[in-house]
Write an enzyme that holds these catalytic residues in place. Structure first.
Site, PDB file in Angstrom:
ATOM      1  N   PRO A  16      52.483  39.249  50.706  1.00 15.76           N
ATOM      2  CA  PRO A  16      53.588  39.228  49.739  1.00 15.76           C
ATOM      3  C   PRO A  16      53.679  40.584  49.052  1.00 15.76           C
ATOM      4  CG  PRO A  16      51.687  37.996  48.904  1.00 15.76           C
ATOM      5  CD  PRO A  16      51.368  38.385  50.308  1.00 15.76           C
ATOM      6  N   GLN A  69      54.578  32.394  47.403  1.00 15.05           N
ATOM      7  CA  GLN A  69      53.534  32.835  46.483  1.00 15.05           C
ATOM      8  C   GLN A  69      54.027  32.711  45.050  1.00 15.05           C
ATOM      9  OE1 GLN A  69      52.110  36.932  45.472  1.00 15.05           O
ATOM     10  NE2 GLN A  69      50.192  36.231  46.413  1.00 15.05           N
ATOM     11  N   CYS A  99      47.313  40.387  41.698  1.00 17.81           N
ATOM     12  CA  CYS A  99      48.246  41.443  41.312  1.00 17.81           C
ATOM     13  C   CYS A  99      47.808  42.105  40.005  1.00 17.81           C
ATOM     14  CB  CYS A  99      49.652  40.876  41.155  1.00 17.81           C
ATOM     15  SG  CYS A  99      50.874  42.127  40.738  1.00 17.81           S
ATOM     16  N   ASN A 210      42.417  41.292  53.428  1.00 17.87           N
ATOM     17  CA  ASN A 210      43.587  42.106  53.120  1.00 17.87           C
ATOM     18  C   ASN A 210      43.105  43.415  52.510  1.00 17.87           C
ATOM     19  OD1 ASN A 210      45.885  42.244  50.433  1.00 17.87           O
ATOM     20  ND2 ASN A 210      46.423  42.765  52.524  1.00 17.87           N
ATOM     21  N   GLY A 211      43.904  44.459  52.702  1.00 18.22           N
ATOM     22  CA  GLY A 211      43.585  45.739  52.089  1.00 18.22           C
ATOM     23  C   GLY A 211      43.239  46.805  53.104  1.00 18.22           C
ATOM     24  N   GLY A 212      44.080  47.821  53.221  1.00 20.42           N
ATOM     25  CA  GLY A 212      43.771  48.963  54.062  1.00 20.42           C
ATOM     26  C   GLY A 212      43.930  48.760  55.554  1.00 20.42           C
TER      27      GLY A 212
END
Length: 332
Positions: A16, A69, A99, A210-212
């Site tokens: 999202p 979400q 977030c 998640n991330g990178g």
């Protein structure tokens, strides 16, 4: 191939992303991949439960599987919002616990909730009681001075205890004091190892990372190493062909719907025509398609032509076709 369940679809998902993963973006991503799990932008639960902003729930049936979400910290608001989403056909409701924006912090939701695992569990319990679809959580590994190896398992234990079965972990801390939301996406170091540790510690949880993750290869590698899924964010938006074009075959052994980026552009024409017929503007859709030919001959001309022409009040399918012709000529 029979329809995939959400657990299978979540082997690869698109994160999202505020201002990006709206219904037009999701329709476009669905043209490129039939199996990838898609997520809405974060929707404030209060806007639905108390503001009546039902337009925020609009989506097309072609987007399935698609998850809503929600952001919020009031159990009643989240329960009402989750019910509204489920009644409109969303396949999953996800709680944002990751977030780091100032606006989210001021509302006591998002990453700040990492400090309140018991409260997160209460929120998830209220949502689960309100809907029959899965309730999931997207979180960070910790915030500010928290020790991730203490904070993250505490949160996972809390939400698992109320029946949450799937989580997505952004493998960075969120620094709420000192870093901007943009900096929080890049500066805190990634700790993929910790996410894998959490999968080992909670084998019954479906854990996505998640991330990178910048490529389909990188996402697939995390699944091959033992995680249940991988979520790709900005890379899927800026270079959708590189991430999604071969995703169905690679992640599920299914046929890819498009053999080339050109096919995805053509496949979007019915959606665009429907949007224009309803009074919409071309750029509201094509702004999400600018990265389709990233790294290909003609990509710059494609981006420039759409950026300059799609905003015209009378811009129609002809603009898309002309932009596509720039790519075709460059490839010849």
């Amino acid at each position: 191939m029979p329809p995939l369940d959400l657990t299978r679809s979540a082997r690869l998902s698109v994160a999202p992303m505020m201002d990006w993963t709206d219904r037009h973006c999701r329709a476009f991503h669905r043209c490129v991949s039939l199996t990838t799990l898609l997520y809405t932008e974060m929707v404030a639960a209060a806007a639905l439960a108390r503001g009546g902003a039902v337009h925020l729930l609009a989506f097309d049936a072609v987007e399935h599987p698609v998850a809503l979400q929600l952001g919020g910290s009031e159990a009643e608001d989240l329960a009402v919002a989750a019910r509204m989403g489920a009644e409109r056909g969303y396949d999953e409701v996800n709680l944002n616990v990751g977030c780091p924006s100032d606006r989210v912090q001021s509302g006591r939701f998002g990453a700040v909730l990492m400090r309140e695992p018991a409260h997160v569990a209460r929120l998830c319990a209220a949502m689960r009681e309100a809907v029959d679809v899965p309730v999931t959580v997207k979180c960070r590994i910790g915030v500010d001075e928290q020790e991730p190896r203490e904070a993250l398992p505490t949160l996972l234990e809390a939400v698992r205890a109320v029946g949450v079965e799937r989580v997505t972990i952004h493998a960075r801390k969120a620094w709420l004091d000192g870093l901007s939301p943009k900096e929080n996406r890049d500066i805190p170091p990634l700790d993929y190892g910790l996410v894998h540790e959490m999968k080992a510690a909670f084998p019954d949880l479906h854990v996505s990372i998640n991330g990178g993750l910048a490529t389909l290869d990188a996402a697939a590698a995390e699944v091959e190493r033992g995680l249940d899924g991988a979520m790709v964010g900005r890379a899927a938006y800026h270079d959708p062909a590189a991430v999604l074009l071969d995703a169905d075959r690679r992640m599920h052994g299914a046929a890819n719907p498009c053999a080339a980026p050109e096919d995805a552009a053509v496949a979007m024409i019915p959606h665009i025509e429907q949007h224009l017929a309803g009074g919409g503007r071309l750029h509201q859709v094509t702004r999400h398609m600018l990265g389709l030919f990233a790294g290909r001959p003609g990509a710059r001309a494609w981006r420039r032509y759409l950026s300059e022409r799609a905003t015209d009040p009378d811009a129609g399918i002809g603009v898309l076709e002309a932009a596509l012709a720039h790519v075709t000529r460059a490839a010849a």
